[in-house]
Enzyme design. Structure first.
Site, PDB file in Angstrom:
ATOM      1  N   GLU A 227      19.034  52.084 -14.143  1.00 44.51           N
ATOM      2  CA  GLU A 227      20.058  52.243 -15.182  1.00 44.51           C
ATOM      3  C   GLU A 227      20.808  53.574 -15.089  1.00 44.51           C
ATOM      4  OE1 GLU A 227      18.154  51.411 -18.958  1.00 44.51           O
ATOM      5  OE2 GLU A 227      18.464  49.283 -18.629  1.00 44.51           O
TER       6      GLU A 227
ATOM      7  N   GLU B 227      15.915  42.784 -16.231  1.00 40.59           N
ATOM      8  CA  GLU B 227      14.991  43.041 -17.337  1.00 40.59           C
ATOM      9  C   GLU B 227      15.417  42.206 -18.536  1.00 40.59           C
ATOM     10  OE1 GLU B 227      14.751  47.120 -18.596  1.00 40.59           O
ATOM     11  OE2 GLU B 227      14.705  47.877 -16.550  1.00 40.59           O
TER      12      GLU B 227
HETATM   13  C1  GAL Z   1      15.498  49.553 -20.104  1.00 42.02           C
HETATM   14  C2  GAL Z   1      14.805  50.426 -19.066  1.00 42.02           C
HETATM   15  C3  GAL Z   1      13.325  50.104 -18.982  1.00 42.02           C
HETATM   16  C4  GAL Z   1      12.729  50.046 -20.352  1.00 42.02           C
HETATM   17  C5  GAL Z   1      13.483  49.024 -21.173  1.00 42.02           C
HETATM   18  C6  GAL Z   1      12.953  48.831 -22.569  1.00 42.02           C
HETATM   19  O1  GAL Z   1      16.716  50.072 -20.509  1.00 42.02           O
HETATM   20  O2  GAL Z   1      15.379  50.225 -17.812  1.00 42.02           O
HETATM   21  O3  GAL Z   1      12.694  51.086 -18.191  1.00 42.02           O
HETATM   22  O4  GAL Z   1      12.799  51.300 -20.932  1.00 42.02           O
HETATM   23  O5  GAL Z   1      14.809  49.439 -21.300  1.00 42.02           O
HETATM   24  O6  GAL Z   1      13.682  47.833 -23.236  1.00 42.02           O
END
Ligand code: GAL
Length: 682
Positions: free
Chosen positions: A152, A318
């Site tokens: 990110e 994710e």
């Molecule tokens: C994302 C990040 C992850 C984790 C996740 C939690 O933005 O890449 O490492 O923190 O959020 O929702």
């Protein structure tokens, strides 16, 4: 185009074995549970740098070797991350230059993560070294699927290295100080530069930034982030030239009731240097401020925008199987919601559902973040069971992997226009809401199950039946010419208040609106007024009255035909909507912001004329979304009930249920949150 070598839809996600190395029983159990959850892919190494290299130049890979072997043994795959998103303490301590400096000039301590300088030569070198180690060790491993570069990317740094880079960037772009002073209109408030040493990053005074400079600064931040990324992938490209690289993009806006693509980085530029687009999707499901299907619409919009960056399938890198920890209120997904939201990802072109995170940690910031495996360390809970059910369903949907989506409608979004529009000064500061306005237009099509691509003006939009470009504020000459060509060849174009108001330096045009835009839209914009919240005008269109809000423009038609007029205030009888025929096509200019009721009557005849309607059901319903992917021979339709009520849809033709292999006809009933995936032979 580089692709990865696996025929499955990817299911799995962020795996952090480094947190559990003192618990071998947990690591063993992880793999057993992965089998039960139908997990085929893990993403490792994202925040593992201090475990991989606990001291400078001392590497520990045994634990990661075991992950590769265990995944390989079960025919699983590894997405290997480079660890630059979170650096080890020793690095920050020994080389403080790697720590980020904020806009006030304050140097950060080591801190948490995502806070390094993008320019620091030492950081770039150290990142390359660890990436080289990873590529040399795992580059040929059969389980390695692709590279996940950093995590990110975001933010900016104001240290001396960055300031110097900025000065070089400005010199390179403008060559002379006169050109800079001119482009940024620097005689204003006595800002003119007389020496290059005065060219420093924008000042911290919020809205009082020099407009042209701030716009260029944002361009520079994107450039510098990409430059850092290119530095990261040098050893990776050298050692593993055939493996694709991606980096996970973001969205933002949750607690403001918005859910929109990330604004800070121009992802359209980033997409040019990665092989596969991926993003981290965290919609605020079951929130109290909107019905579920509107949350689904916003989520669909972002999927479509990120898919459109390369017009290829993308990955959801994710998502959470239950709740996140960083919203103000962190609601669980209700039973069935997880499967529905996962299927929506596929429906819009994702070839994966990957999670943050596989296993919940016991301590620190994300200990309450949802995970496939919770603190109960068991498969006997609702969340795990839903993930497993979903994973099993994915196994039957592999035919969809790699299939593109087709759309005949394009919405144009421009990061630079958004940056420029958001800057202080003039109009309604809280109401500009460019992306949200595009989402309102998108909503009309989404609710009718009409596929939309969301493109930047630099992409090719010449083949679309309809191009919707409201509020495209900053316009380059090239874009004007392409829009003009598009209309002349038979396209239908929608522009609006704010369209084409400034040039690439965020400067207005002296005299009249550019001639090309006048010819396209057949009018001259004359005034643009902001309304207070709650203030409205009315426009008369086809015998009915519709409310305006936020912005009302006054325009004078030239070759265009006035098809709606204002009916109140000093605007009475002046044009609110102008239609202009140009060559084979038509351009419309909507002078005011309206509610959806007006957009509905405006767009409905267009979709009928262009035969864009959904082809498989009799009457579409806003709460049941239909999206399709096609491999040319087959169309795959996802029918998704984004409501808590039973819904029905009538099929116009028999279609095969891809999961049960049964042919479905006539009236289909959907339980709350239910998804059916149907297939049609072409
Ligand atoms: C994302 C990040 C992850 C984790 C996740 C939690 O933005 O890449 O490492 O923190 O959020 O929702």
């Amino acid at each position: 185009m580089k692709t990865y070598n696996d025929t499955r839809l990817l299911h799995g996600g962020d795996y952090n074995p480094e947190q559990w190395l003192a618990h071998p029983e947990i690591l063993k159990k992880d793999f057993e549970l992965m089998d039960k959850a139908h997990v085929n892919t893990v993403t490792v190494g994202i925040f593992s740098w201090s475990t991989l290299e606990p001291e400078e130049g001392v590497y520990h890979f045994e634990w990661l070797d075991k992950v590769f072997e265990a995944m390989h043994k079960r025919n699983g795959r590894v997405i290997l991350a480079t660890p630059s998103g979170g650096r080890p303490q020793w690095l920050s301590e020994k080389y403080p230059e790697v720590n980020r400096t904020n806009i006030l000039g304050q140097k950060h301590h080591h801190g948490f993560r995502h806070n390094h300088c993008y320019t620091s030569p030492i950081y770039r070198k150290k990142v390359q070294q660890i990436n080289r180690q990873l590529a040399e060790r795992y580059g040929n491993h059969p389980a390695l699927l692709m590279w996940h570069i950093s995590n990110e990317y975001s933010g900016e740094c104001y240290c001396d290295f960055c300031a110097e880079k900025w000065r070089d960037w400005v010199k390179d772009k403008y060559q002379t100080l006169d050109a800079v002073n001119d482009a940024w209109w620097m005689t204003f408030w006595s800002n003119s530069y007389s020496s290059w040493s005065q060219v420093v990053p924008p000042s911290p005074l919020g809205e009082h930034k020099v407009h042209g400079m701030d716009l260029d600064w944002k361009r520079f931040v994107t450039d510098q982030t990409i430059d850092f990324f290119l530095n990261e992938i040098e050893p990776i490209r050298e050692i593993t030239p055939n493996l694709p690289v991606t980096t996970n993009f973001m969205a933002e806006g949750h607690d403001q009731q918005d859910f929109i693509p990330l604004e800070g980085l121009d992802y359209s530029r980033f997409a040019e240097v990665i092989d596969i687009v991926s993003w981290d999707s965290y919609p605020d499901w079951h929130n109290p401020y909107e019905p579920l299907h509107l949350t689904a619409m916003k989520s669909a919009y972002i999927h479509d925008q990120y898919r459109s960056l390369k017009k290829q399938p993308f990955l959801v890198m994710e998502s959470t199987p239950s709740y996140v920890n960083w919203h103000a209120y962190n609601k669980a997904k209700k039973p069935g919601m997880h499967i529905l939201s996962g299927m929506q990802q596929l429906a819009h072109g994702s070839d994966s559902t990957l999670y943050f995170q596989w296993r919940q940690s016991l301590g620190n910031s994300e200990k309450f973040h949802g995970a496939v495996v919770g603190h109960d360390n068991s498969e006997k809970n609702r969340v795990f069971q839903e993930v497993a059910t979903y994973g099993k369903r994915l196994d039957t949907l592999a035919a969809i992997k790699g299939t593109p989506k087709e759309a005949k409608v394009a919405i144009l979004f421009d990061w630079e226009s958004n940056w420029a529009l958001k800057r202080g000064g003039g109009f309604g500061r809280p109401t500009r809401r460019y992306i949200q306005t595009l989402q309102e237009n998108y909503r009309f099509f989404w609710e009718r199950d009409i596929a939309v691509d969301i493109l930047t003006p630099n992409q090719d939009f010449s083949d679309y039946a309809l191009v919707i470009a409201p509020m495209l504020y900053l316009m380059q000459e090239d874009t004007m010419k392409e829009l003009s060509e598009y209309v002349k060849k038979g396209g239908i174009l929608i522009g609006s208040y704010f369209t084409g108001m400034v040039n690439e330096n965020d400067q207005l045009h002296l005299g009249e609106w550019p001639q090309t835009l006048q010819t396209i839209f057949g009018l001259l914009p004359q005034e643009l007024e902001t309304l207070y919240p709650g203030e409205h005008n009315q426009i008369l269109y086809q015998g009915k009255s519709y409310q305006t809000k936020d912005y009302c423009g006054i325009v004078q038609e030239t070759t265009g035909k006035v098809i709606a007029t204002y009916s109140q205030d000093f605007y009475v009888n002046t044009p609110a909507l102008v239609e202009n025929r140009l060559g084979q096509g038509t351009a419309y200019y909507l002078a005011a912001r309206t509610d959806l009721d007006f957009l509905e009557v405006f767009y409905q005849p267009m979709i009928e004329k262009l035969a864009l309607q959904q082809e498989i059901v009799k009457d579409t319903q806003p709460k049941v979304s239909i999206q399709s992917r096609t491999d040319g021979q087959h169309n795959y339709y996802f029918l998704m009930n984004f409501s808590e009520e039973r819904q029905q849809l009538e099929l116009l033709q028999p279609l095969l249920d891809l999961e049960t292999n049964q042919t479905l006809t006539g009236l289909l009933t959907f339980a709350p949150y239910e998804v059916k995936i149907l297939k049609k032979e072409n």
